[in-house]
Each structure stands twice: as C-alpha cells, then as structure tokens.
Design a protein around this motif. Sequence first.
Motif, PDB file in Angstrom:
ATOM      1  N   PRO A   1       0.632  -1.392   0.144  1.00  0.00           N
ATOM      2  CA  PRO A   1       0.141   0.190  -0.158  1.00  0.00           C
ATOM      3  C   PRO A   1       0.572   1.484   0.118  1.00  0.00           C
ATOM      4  O   PRO A   1       0.642   2.155  -0.553  1.00  0.00           O
ATOM      5  N   MET A   2       1.884   1.525   0.590  1.00  0.00           N
ATOM      6  CA  MET A   2       3.475   2.428   0.794  1.00  0.00           C
ATOM      7  C   MET A   2       3.551   2.341  -0.675  1.00  0.00           C
ATOM      8  O   MET A   2       3.518   3.708  -0.846  1.00  0.00           O
ATOM      9  N   ALA A   3       3.698   1.708  -1.517  1.00  0.00           N
ATOM     10  CA  ALA A   3       4.342   1.721  -3.068  1.00  0.00           C
ATOM     11  C   ALA A   3       3.036   2.176  -3.695  1.00  0.00           C
ATOM     12  O   ALA A   3       3.548   2.486  -5.181  1.00  0.00           O
TER      13      ALA A   3
ATOM     14  N   VAL B   1       7.586  10.490  -0.996  1.00  0.00           N
ATOM     15  CA  VAL B   1       8.474  10.046  -0.907  1.00  0.00           C
ATOM     16  C   VAL B   1       9.161   8.814   0.648  1.00  0.00           C
ATOM     17  O   VAL B   1       9.389   8.076   0.249  1.00  0.00           O
ATOM     18  N   GLN B   2       7.387   8.500   0.382  1.00  0.00           N
ATOM     19  CA  GLN B   2       6.884   7.200   0.655  1.00  0.00           C
ATOM     20  C   GLN B   2       7.058   6.115  -0.669  1.00  0.00           C
ATOM     21  O   GLN B   2       8.513   4.605  -0.285  1.00  0.00           O
ATOM     22  N   ARG B   3       6.659   6.543  -1.384  1.00  0.00           N
ATOM     23  CA  ARG B   3       7.404   5.341  -2.769  1.00  0.00           C
ATOM     24  C   ARG B   3       8.301   4.352  -3.339  1.00  0.00           C
ATOM     25  O   ARG B   3       8.590   3.997  -3.231  1.00  0.00           O
ATOM     26  N   PRO B   4       9.274   6.042  -3.547  1.00  0.00           N
ATOM     27  CA  PRO B   4      10.748   4.833  -3.555  1.00  0.00           C
ATOM     28  C   PRO B   4      11.218   4.524  -2.586  1.00  0.00           C
ATOM     29  O   PRO B   4      11.959   3.502  -2.643  1.00  0.00           O
ATOM     30  N   LEU B   5      11.117   5.079  -0.753  1.00  0.00           N
ATOM     31  CA  LEU B   5      11.072   3.440  -0.306  1.00  0.00           C
ATOM     32  C   LEU B   5      10.432   2.507  -0.261  1.00  0.00           C
ATOM     33  O   LEU B   5      11.644   1.597   0.090  1.00  0.00           O
ATOM     34  N   ALA B   6       9.770   2.490  -0.370  1.00  0.00           N
ATOM     35  CA  ALA B   6       8.793   1.435  -0.552  1.00  0.00           C
ATOM     36  C   ALA B   6       9.397   0.375  -1.489  1.00  0.00           C
ATOM     37  O   ALA B   6       9.227  -0.675  -1.170  1.00  0.00           O
TER      38      ALA B   6
END
Length: 66
Positions: A12-14, A23-28
Amino acid sequence: MTALVAALGFLPMALAHSAGAEVQRPLATVVIGGLVTSTLLTLLVLAALCGAWIPRRAPAVGMPAR
C-alpha cells in the motif's frame, strides 16, 4: 513467508498517491525489492553454492546394520 508478508505490508505504501507519497513510494519500492532479492538469493543461490561445495557421501555398501 516472513518476507512475503513484509512485502505485502509495504505494497500500500508503494502504491500510495496521497500527500507525502513522493517520499514513501521510492522507499517502499527499495524495501520490497530488497526483500525479494534477499529471499531469492537465500533460497536459490545459497542452496546451489552449498550443493556445489559440499561433497556427497557415497552410501556405505556392505556395512553391517546396527
């Protein structure tokens, strides 16, 4: 199983499109890729290396049973 559940937890974060998702999408994505890669390396590559390096013992023929 643990890596699969962790990757599904980051899904879900991705796929987020809300505020802060840039910010969340690349980390996930990196975390999911790392989980998948480490699982494949552990299950396939490590098993292949162990199979290549550890000699197989021939079964003992003619040995009396205990």
